[in-house]
Design a protein around this motif. Structure first.
Motif, PDB file in Angstrom:
ATOM      1  N   ARG A 181      11.593  -4.809 125.897  1.00 39.70           N
ATOM      2  CA  ARG A 181      11.692  -3.366 126.125  1.00 39.70           C
ATOM      3  C   ARG A 181      13.139  -2.907 126.290  1.00 39.70           C
ATOM      4  O   ARG A 181      13.524  -1.848 125.814  1.00 39.70           O
ATOM      5  CB  ARG A 181      10.890  -2.997 127.369  1.00 39.70           C
ATOM      6  N   PHE A 182      13.949  -3.723 126.960  1.00 38.16           N
ATOM      7  CA  PHE A 182      15.332  -3.336 127.224  1.00 38.16           C
ATOM      8  C   PHE A 182      16.333  -4.049 126.308  1.00 38.16           C
ATOM      9  O   PHE A 182      17.522  -4.079 126.608  1.00 38.16           O
ATOM     10  CB  PHE A 182      15.670  -3.554 128.704  1.00 38.16           C
ATOM     11  N   ASP A 183      15.820  -4.613 125.227  1.00 41.09           N
ATOM     12  CA  ASP A 183      16.660  -5.198 124.183  1.00 41.09           C
ATOM     13  C   ASP A 183      17.611  -6.265 124.726  1.00 41.09           C
ATOM     14  O   ASP A 183      18.799  -6.278 124.398  1.00 41.09           O
ATOM     15  CB  ASP A 183      17.442  -4.087 123.460  1.00 41.09           C
ATOM     16  N   MET A 184      17.089  -7.140 125.572  1.00 42.73           N
ATOM     17  CA  MET A 184      17.902  -8.230 126.113  1.00 42.73           C
ATOM     18  C   MET A 184      17.915  -9.378 125.106  1.00 42.73           C
ATOM     19  O   MET A 184      16.911  -9.652 124.458  1.00 42.73           O
ATOM     20  CB  MET A 184      17.324  -8.731 127.441  1.00 42.73           C
ATOM     21  N   PRO A 185      19.051 -10.033 124.955  1.00 43.61           N
ATOM     22  CA  PRO A 185      19.156 -11.116 123.979  1.00 43.61           C
ATOM     23  C   PRO A 185      18.412 -12.368 124.442  1.00 43.61           C
ATOM     24  O   PRO A 185      18.147 -12.540 125.642  1.00 43.61           O
ATOM     25  CB  PRO A 185      20.655 -11.381 123.912  1.00 43.61           C
ATOM     26  N   LEU A 186      18.116 -13.230 123.486  1.00 45.45           N
ATOM     27  CA  LEU A 186      17.540 -14.525 123.826  1.00 45.45           C
ATOM     28  C   LEU A 186      18.593 -15.328 124.572  1.00 45.45           C
ATOM     29  O   LEU A 186      19.799 -15.178 124.321  1.00 45.45           O
ATOM     30  CB  LEU A 186      17.118 -15.274 122.563  1.00 45.45           C
ATOM     31  N   LEU A 187      18.152 -16.160 125.467  1.00 49.33           N
ATOM     32  CA  LEU A 187      19.079 -16.970 126.250  1.00 49.33           C
ATOM     33  C   LEU A 187      19.278 -18.329 125.586  1.00 49.33           C
ATOM     34  O   LEU A 187      18.375 -18.858 124.944  1.00 49.33           O
ATOM     35  CB  LEU A 187      18.563 -17.129 127.677  1.00 49.33           C
ATOM     36  N   GLU A 188      20.480 -18.855 125.755  1.00 42.94           N
ATOM     37  CA  GLU A 188      20.833 -20.136 125.142  1.00 42.94           C
ATOM     38  C   GLU A 188      20.756 -21.238 126.174  1.00 42.94           C
ATOM     39  O   GLU A 188      21.206 -21.071 127.301  1.00 42.94           O
ATOM     40  CB  GLU A 188      22.254 -20.061 124.578  1.00 42.94           C
ATOM     41  N   GLY A 189      20.198 -22.361 125.764  1.00 48.54           N
ATOM     42  CA  GLY A 189      20.099 -23.504 126.658  1.00 48.54           C
ATOM     43  C   GLY A 189      18.858 -24.299 126.316  1.00 48.54           C
ATOM     44  O   GLY A 189      18.128 -23.974 125.374  1.00 48.54           O
ATOM     45  N   PRO A 190      18.595 -25.348 127.084  1.00 55.12           N
ATOM     46  CA  PRO A 190      17.398 -26.153 126.838  1.00 55.12           C
ATOM     47  C   PRO A 190      16.143 -25.298 126.934  1.00 55.12           C
ATOM     48  O   PRO A 190      16.088 -24.348 127.725  1.00 55.12           O
ATOM     49  CB  PRO A 190      17.428 -27.193 127.962  1.00 55.12           C
ATOM     50  N   GLU A 191      15.145 -25.623 126.167  1.00 55.16           N
ATOM     51  CA  GLU A 191      13.916 -24.825 126.121  1.00 55.16           C
ATOM     52  C   GLU A 191      13.297 -24.661 127.505  1.00 55.16           C
ATOM     53  O   GLU A 191      12.858 -23.576 127.878  1.00 55.16           O
ATOM     54  CB  GLU A 191      12.907 -25.467 125.175  1.00 55.16           C
TER      55      GLU A 191
ATOM     56  N   TRP B 272      24.231   2.517 135.283  1.00 52.43           N
ATOM     57  CA  TRP B 272      23.305   1.395 135.064  1.00 52.43           C
ATOM     58  C   TRP B 272      23.402   0.887 133.623  1.00 52.43           C
ATOM     59  O   TRP B 272      23.339  -0.318 133.392  1.00 52.43           O
ATOM     60  CB  TRP B 272      21.878   1.795 135.398  1.00 52.43           C
ATOM     61  N   ALA B 273      23.546   1.783 132.673  1.00 54.28           N
ATOM     62  CA  ALA B 273      23.651   1.372 131.267  1.00 54.28           C
ATOM     63  C   ALA B 273      24.866   0.463 131.057  1.00 54.28           C
ATOM     64  O   ALA B 273      24.792  -0.499 130.288  1.00 54.28           O
ATOM     65  CB  ALA B 273      23.737   2.598 130.365  1.00 54.28           C
ATOM     66  N   GLU B 274      25.972   0.739 131.745  1.00 52.51           N
ATOM     67  CA  GLU B 274      27.151  -0.124 131.658  1.00 52.51           C
ATOM     68  C   GLU B 274      26.848  -1.513 132.195  1.00 52.51           C
ATOM     69  O   GLU B 274      27.243  -2.520 131.611  1.00 52.51           O
ATOM     70  CB  GLU B 274      28.313   0.467 132.460  1.00 52.51           C
TER      71      GLU B 274
ATOM     72  N   ALA C  67      25.262  -7.344 131.356  1.00 55.97           N
ATOM     73  CA  ALA C  67      24.210  -8.353 131.497  1.00 55.97           C
ATOM     74  C   ALA C  67      23.788  -8.901 130.135  1.00 55.97           C
ATOM     75  O   ALA C  67      23.501 -10.101 130.012  1.00 55.97           O
ATOM     76  CB  ALA C  67      23.007  -7.760 132.226  1.00 55.97           C
ATOM     77  N   ARG C  68      23.763  -8.061 129.127  1.00 51.61           N
ATOM     78  CA  ARG C  68      23.396  -8.517 127.785  1.00 51.61           C
ATOM     79  C   ARG C  68      24.389  -9.544 127.244  1.00 51.61           C
ATOM     80  O   ARG C  68      24.049 -10.376 126.430  1.00 51.61           O
ATOM     81  CB  ARG C  68      23.307  -7.337 126.826  1.00 51.61           C
ATOM     82  N   SER C  69      25.625  -9.468 127.716  1.00 47.70           N
ATOM     83  CA  SER C  69      26.639 -10.396 127.202  1.00 47.70           C
ATOM     84  C   SER C  69      26.494 -11.802 127.775  1.00 47.70           C
ATOM     85  O   SER C  69      27.041 -12.756 127.236  1.00 47.70           O
ATOM     86  CB  SER C  69      28.049  -9.857 127.491  1.00 47.70           C
ATOM     87  N   ILE C  70      25.751 -11.949 128.861  1.00 45.91           N
ATOM     88  CA  ILE C  70      25.551 -13.267 129.475  1.00 45.91           C
ATOM     89  C   ILE C  70      24.299 -13.889 128.863  1.00 45.91           C
ATOM     90  O   ILE C  70      23.179 -13.479 129.159  1.00 45.91           O
ATOM     91  CB  ILE C  70      25.384 -13.166 131.010  1.00 45.91           C
TER      92      ILE C  70
ATOM     93  N   ARG D 253      29.149 -16.246 128.317  1.00 44.33           N
ATOM     94  CA  ARG D 253      28.919 -15.124 127.396  1.00 44.33           C
ATOM     95  C   ARG D 253      28.600 -15.657 126.008  1.00 44.33           C
ATOM     96  O   ARG D 253      29.167 -16.628 125.551  1.00 44.33           O
ATOM     97  CB  ARG D 253      30.149 -14.233 127.336  1.00 44.33           C
ATOM     98  N   GLY D 254      27.699 -14.967 125.347  1.00 45.69           N
ATOM     99  CA  GLY D 254      27.349 -15.351 123.987  1.00 45.69           C
ATOM    100  C   GLY D 254      28.431 -14.921 123.014  1.00 45.69           C
ATOM    101  O   GLY D 254      29.328 -14.135 123.334  1.00 45.69           O
ATOM    102  N   THR D 255      28.337 -15.446 121.835  1.00 49.28           N
ATOM    103  CA  THR D 255      29.286 -15.075 120.791  1.00 49.28           C
ATOM    104  C   THR D 255      28.541 -14.928 119.487  1.00 49.28           C
ATOM    105  O   THR D 255      27.529 -15.582 119.267  1.00 49.28           O
ATOM    106  CB  THR D 255      30.421 -16.126 120.660  1.00 49.28           C
TER     107      THR D 255
END
Length: 165
Positions: free
Chosen positions: A77-87, A119-121, A126-129, A158-160
């Protein structure tokens, strides 16, 4: 005459057991024997504990599934990215992120003085982590501390967009 060390205790389960209380101070043996009488004997306690394990595991699995569903719906709903790491860490991190972000929204917007633009900022930060471990590490943090934690996150958290990084 020495205070006895062997006490015959009739437990609440009905079993009678002789307990060696020699490892306790003499003045505490009678009180401990009374306390033991109000409890099941060791065998009954272990049987009850072992029998109850399955229901606890089922309850915990159902609770985790419910939390995971809520976290996944929130992330979409809030367009958060998938997280990286072990399943295995990804699900835990997704739940941790959801709980921390929800607590932060309550603390700084609902109960605090922030408006939706502020809050949007924070949401963008948060999306960058995207490192799952970062969110797991913050699972016990206060919602009001989230901005400071996000600022303190380093580049490894942070993702890249560069797949060759």
């Amino acid at each position: 005459m020495a205070v006895r060390t062997k006490w015959t205790v009739e437990h609440s389960c009905g079993h009678e057991v002789v307990h060696d209380l020699s490892d306790r101070p003499a003045d505490r043996r009678a009180g401990f024997a009374r306390w033991l009488a109000g409890r099941d004997c060791t065998d009954c306690w272990k049987a009850a504990r072992d029998a109850d394990t399955e229901s606890k595991e089922q309850w915990l699995a159902a609770k985790r599934a419910e939390e995971q569903q809520a976290a996944a719906e929130w992330a979409q709903r809030f367009d958060m990215p998938l997280l990286e790491g072990p399943e295995r860490a990804q699900d835990w991190a997704e739940r941790s992120r959801h709980q921390l972000m929800t607590a932060a929204h309550t603390a700084v917007v609902v109960e605090g003085a922030w408006d939706e633009a502020d809050w949007a900022e924070l949401e963008e930060k948060a999306r960058s982590i995207t490192r799952a471990g970062w969110w797991i590490d913050q699972r016990d943090a206060e919602g009001s501390d989230l901005l400071e934690l996000l600022v303190a996150a380093d580049e490894d958290d942070r993702g890249t967009e560069n797949p060759f990084r």
